[in-house]
Design a protein around this motif. Structure first.
Motif, short mmCIF file in Angstrom:
data_model
loop_
_atom_site.label_atom_id
_atom_site.label_comp_id
_atom_site.label_asym_id
_atom_site.label_seq_id
_atom_site.Cartn_x
_atom_site.Cartn_y
_atom_site.Cartn_z
N ASN A 1 0.80 -1.22 0.00
CA ASN A 1 0.00 0.00 0.00
C ASN A 1 0.83 1.27 0.00
O ASN A 1 0.28 2.37 0.12
N TYR A 2 2.16 1.12 -0.14
CA TYR A 2 3.04 2.26 -0.02
C TYR A 2 4.06 2.32 -1.16
O TYR A 2 4.58 1.29 -1.59
N ALA A 3 4.35 3.52 -1.59
CA ALA A 3 5.55 3.76 -2.36
C ALA A 3 6.67 4.03 -1.36
O ALA A 3 6.43 4.57 -0.28
N VAL A 4 7.88 3.66 -1.71
CA VAL A 4 8.99 3.72 -0.76
C VAL A 4 10.20 4.38 -1.41
O VAL A 4 10.42 4.25 -2.62
N ALA A 5 10.97 5.06 -0.61
CA ALA A 5 12.19 5.70 -1.10
C ALA A 5 13.32 5.51 -0.09
O ALA A 5 13.09 5.23 1.08
N TRP A 6 14.53 5.66 -0.59
CA TRP A 6 15.73 5.72 0.24
C TRP A 6 16.30 7.13 0.14
O TRP A 6 16.41 7.69 -0.95
N PHE A 7 16.70 7.64 1.29
CA PHE A 7 17.42 8.91 1.39
C PHE A 7 18.70 8.63 2.18
O PHE A 7 18.82 7.61 2.85
N ARG A 8 19.62 9.56 2.13
CA ARG A 8 20.80 9.44 2.96
C ARG A 8 21.22 10.81 3.45
O ARG A 8 20.96 11.83 2.80
N GLN A 9 21.89 10.82 4.60
CA GLN A 9 22.36 12.07 5.19
C GLN A 9 23.78 11.88 5.69
O GLN A 9 24.03 11.09 6.60
#
Length: 128
Positions: free
Chosen positions: A31-39
């Motif tokens: 039920n979700y779109a997903v992403a990766w981020f980085r810091q």
């Protein structure tokens, strides 16, 4: 709601590879779109890649194309980020994020405020 837990980070030598995992609990991950981020230390959180609800559409930051691969297994409620040819510039905390507002990839899939749910992050450190 969904809860996200990242894993798979660690200390790796330059040139190595890692596969990060984002495991979801709660509502079905499909039920979700997903992403990766980085810091990275002292820097803003940057978009890495996103994947739609079914896994047949992906979107990468221009600078991340080629070495990063996002994928998902909804049966396992998990999204992955494969990172190859790691270099010290990849050192960062990697976060996964999910949204149920938009299940498909859009031009805004690379923005932080599109995502309502975030994991606690997993540290990736690349030594030279």
């Amino acid at each position: 709601q969904v809860q996200l837990v990242e894993s798979g980070g660690g200390l790796v030598q330059a040139g190595g590879s890692l596969r990060l995992s984002c495991a979801a609990s709660g509502r079905a991950f499909s039920n979700y779109a997903v992403a990766w981020f980085r810091q990275a230390p002292g820097k803003e959180r940057d978009f890495v890649a996103a994947i739609n609800w079914s896994g047949d559409d992906t979107y990468y930051a221009t600078s991340k194309k080629g070495r990063f691969t996002i994928s998902r297994d909804n049966a396992k409620n998990t999204v992955y980020l494969q990172v190859n040819s790691l270099n010290p510039g990849d050192t960062a905390v990697y976060y996964c994020a999910a949204t149920e507002r938009t299940l498909n990839i859009t031009p805004y899939s690379n923005t932080n405020d599109r995502y309502d749910y975030w994991g606690q992050g997993t540290q990736v450190t690349v030594s030279s």
